[in-house]
Design a protein around this motif. Sequence first.
Motif: not given
Length: 420
Positions: A131-143, A188-195, A218-226
């Motif tokens: 219900p509180n997920q208003e955003e769209n998909f972020v990405g895709p990244d290089s994978n 916004t997804i950045l080239p180093d795989g962080t959002i 706020y930085i979310y790291d898609t490699n470590t999920h932190v």
Amino acid sequence: MTQLIFYLTLFLSYIAFSSAYNYSSYAPPSVVLNDRYFVEVEQEIRVGFRLYDASSVKKDSKVIKYQNLQYTTNTPDVKFPRVVGNNNKLYFFGVNGNDDVFETTIMFSFDINEKVWNELKDVNMPSHLDPNQEENFVGPDSNGNAYLFYNDYNVMVSFNTETLEWNEYTIQSFVPTGYSYYTWYTATILPDGTIAYIGGQFTSGTAGSIDAPMNQVYIYDTNTHVWAAKSTIGNPPGPRNSHSASLTSDGRIIVYGGVDANNNPANPSLAVLDINKFEWSTPNVNNPIGSIYLAPSVIINDLMFLYVGINVTTPVYNAFNKVYMLDTSTYTWSSLDPVATNTDDNIYNSGNNQLTGGNDGTANRNDLTMTLIIILIVIGSILVVAILGVTFYKLYQSRRPRQISPKIIDNPQQSAQSKV
Ligand SMILES: *[C@@H]1O[C@H](CO)[C@@H](O)[C@H](O)[C@H]1NC(C)=O
Ligand SMILES: *[C@@H]1O[C@H](CO)[C@@H](O)[C@H](O)[C@H]1NC(C)=O
């Protein structure tokens, strides 16, 4: 009669239920495909789905070509679609419009060259939209991974546009004490795989909403999920939610528009975050667009486009009359006339090929709903009068001495018997 009343009640409750859905609480997807196209999708694919071709657009262009794709054969009934593109294919994940209570999710892919829809059935997708997920998909990244943040459950879900696999990661919550979720941010997804999550607001049922600070990202790291909060330098722009953010090829996030927690237009409307230093700057530019929000931006060849959203002066979610374009190297604005690639494609029938804001599919849909409601009220009133009439007539009859006359017997069987 009882059946009629039953269906009428069913239909009226359906209308009440579907208008309870907050159509404005939806950030339209901004999707770039093959560094060439951007996509506009409305709350329902069947209401609006356009593909704009920005490949030949230059700084001094005056027009941009688009195709209307909602009338392709077998356009599926998907509501509130989240969209991501990869290699000529768009993936739509949204609410199943064929489900009477709009609850279950459904997925389709669409090939922009073949113009063929394909339902993705065995992809283990989330069964609900948060219900509180208003955003769209972020990405895709290089994978090939695209991400959706399921706020309410502290879960990050990912969809891989190459393997079509979904994954789910439990993440720590980071909202301030007393608040329950984080909404209306940009990611916004950045080239180093962080959002990078920028702006937005923290909301709770009782404490209302507060602006998220702009002097941290706020930085979310898609490699470590932190998660990690990162402080910015430079002078941050005014707080905002429902804004847009997109990345230039040299590492600047262009933030545009939005409103603050008190619904005042974000000030200044345009701000730039250099992701090499996490430094804010606010170029002093003339803004020809006015104050807009829930208006996604896309960047193709370092030109930024804005094409749909809500104008604070007329708060209706609409495709704009023009596509607004920002040259991100000089921060100069201009506008483009949208021209349908195939004139038969132009559903706006305004005598030219321009989109006409205010006569957008959403508005037509609302008009249709209003018409239906009025018709139903009229039918309902007639029924009520009829029922009352019949009841009073019966009451009146039952108090009169019965006239026994063969003429009023209209049951054929009884008439036959009485003849015997
Ligand atoms: C619908 O969403 C808008 C935008 O967030 C909000 O201002 C409004 O209060 C919501 N309306 C309802 C009925 O929830
Ligand atoms: C928003 O509304 C204002 C005032 O009507 C108008 O000048 C401006 O062009 C509109 N902007 C867009 C993007 O439609």
